[in-house]
Design an enzyme around this catalytic site. Structure first.
Site, PDB file in Angstrom:
ATOM      1  N   TYR A   1       4.358  -9.586   8.383  1.00  0.00           N
ATOM      2  CA  TYR A   1       3.990  -7.851   8.864  1.00  0.00           C
ATOM      3  C   TYR A   1       4.025  -7.274  10.366  1.00  0.00           C
ATOM      4  CZ  TYR A   1       1.872  -7.996   4.175  1.00  0.00           C
ATOM      5  OH  TYR A   1       1.710  -8.003   2.688  1.00  0.00           O
TER       6      TYR A   1
ATOM      7  N   ASP B   1      -7.599   1.819   6.435  1.00  0.00           N
ATOM      8  CA  ASP B   1      -6.191   2.790   6.516  1.00  0.00           C
ATOM      9  C   ASP B   1      -6.890   4.722   7.324  1.00  0.00           C
ATOM     10  OD1 ASP B   1      -6.212   4.292   4.008  1.00  0.00           O
ATOM     11  OD2 ASP B   1      -5.078   1.894   2.859  1.00  0.00           O
TER      12      ASP B   1
ATOM     13  N   ASP C   1       1.255  -1.137   0.611  1.00  0.00           N
ATOM     14  CA  ASP C   1       0.273  -0.344  -0.440  1.00  0.00           C
ATOM     15  C   ASP C   1       1.055   1.119  -0.382  1.00  0.00           C
ATOM     16  OD1 ASP C   1      -2.347  -1.742  -0.065  1.00  0.00           O
ATOM     17  OD2 ASP C   1      -2.893  -1.444   2.307  1.00  0.00           O
TER      18      ASP C   1
ATOM     19  N   ARG D   1      -5.098  -4.770   6.039  1.00  0.00           N
ATOM     20  CA  ARG D   1      -6.000  -3.828   6.801  1.00  0.00           C
ATOM     21  C   ARG D   1      -7.791  -4.882   6.925  1.00  0.00           C
ATOM     22  NH1 ARG D   1      -7.309  -0.303   1.698  1.00  0.00           N
ATOM     23  NH2 ARG D   1      -5.682  -2.042   0.447  1.00  0.00           N
TER      24      ARG D   1
END
Length: 291
Positions: free
Chosen positions: A97, A111, A69, A203
């Site tokens: 992550y 987000d 992203d 997300r």
């Protein structure tokens, strides 16, 4: 000092020779490396930047192995020339992550870049509540991806359809999470460490946790720390994006895998990799490829 190695990130290619004082003699046969994507540019913009840097070194093609992203940072795997053929393989490899979420507000993009869609109190949330909400998101399960994503329907991105005013319903997808841990909880913020398979959206995870706890949540920070065999310490930072450093990183990764006798494309899954072809087979393939 001349060293010869067998470059087989995902498939056997030519035998290459390079000197510690010079660049590879056949740059088109090179394969893959990782860069440290900064927050701000898109993954495509990073690819364009690297392509421009390496163009004078003879590199014609550059692609990435999985979108990060715009606001996200971390490991972005790139394929150079012949290495671009390996990128579809990278889409099916594991990733890790570190993600930070914020309770109290949900957004349409899930987000911090999106429009707030709800705001609810979060002060009643305790650590044990968060841990309980994480439990259903381990192992294999169906996940609904964000409508603001690069996923396509009839050849058009879902995000483009949403921005065009279309009513979009994302189809649930089977995903797998190998591990999911709460690293820090400092309301309204919480931080997670995630090890997941392909197709997983962080997300969506944070959005779903907020919905489960009845307070809403969105992702405020996201860093990819591993993509297949590529880790954060292997990724070239933006301050070192120059031809010499990028090509040296690519050679280091390739020779590292070959020193282990592993086909990197198979090692990327985190499962036992098959060994390199026998020497006789490698030499036969080398002759066939005109090396």
């Amino acid at each position: 000092l001349i060293k010869s190695f067998w470059c087989e990130t995902c498939f056997p290619v030519r035998r290459l020779s390079y000197s510690i004082y010079s660049r590879p003699t056949d740059i088109k046969a090179m394969s893959m490396l990782a860069v440290l994507k900064p927050s701000g540019p898109t993954s495509a913009q990073v690819v364009a930047t690297i392509r421009a840097i390496l163009k004078k070194s003879g590199v014609q093609k550059v692609g990435h192995g999985g979108t990060l992203d715009t606001f996200a940072t971390g490991v972005l795997v790139l394929g150079l020339d012949a290495g671009t053929k390996c990128l579809s393989h990278m889409l099916h490899t594991d990733k890790k992550y570190i993600a930070t979420g914020r309770f109290g507000t949900a957004t349409d993009t899930y987000d911090l870049s999106g429009i707030h869609t709800e705001a609810k109190p979060f002060h009643h949330i305790r650590t044990e509540h968060v841990l309980e909400a994480l439990a259903p998101h381990r192992g294999s399960f169906l996940q609904i991806p964000p409508t603001f994503s690069a996923l396509k329907k009839d050849g058009k991105r879902l995000s483009d359809r949403v921005r065009a005013g279309e009513q979009v319903v994302a189809t649930p997808r089977q995903v797998k999470v190998h591990s999911l841990d709460l690293v820090r909880f400092d309301p309204p913020f919480f931080q997670l460490a995630i090890h997941c398979g392909h197709g997983f959206y962080v997300r969506s995870l944070i959005h779903d946790i907020g919905q489960a706890l009845g307070c809403g949540a969105h992702t405020t920070d996201l860093q990819r720390t591993m993509h297949g065999a590529f880790t954060l310490d292997m990724a070239v930072p933006e301050s070192n994006w120059n031809a010499d450093t990028l090509l040296a990183a690519m050679l280091t990764h390739t020779t590292h895998w070959n020193s282990l006798g592993l086909a990197a494309g198979e090692q990327l899954h985190g499962r036992p990799a098959s060994r390199a072809p026998p020497r006789a087979e490698r030499e036969a393939l080398s002759k066939r490829n005109g090396a």
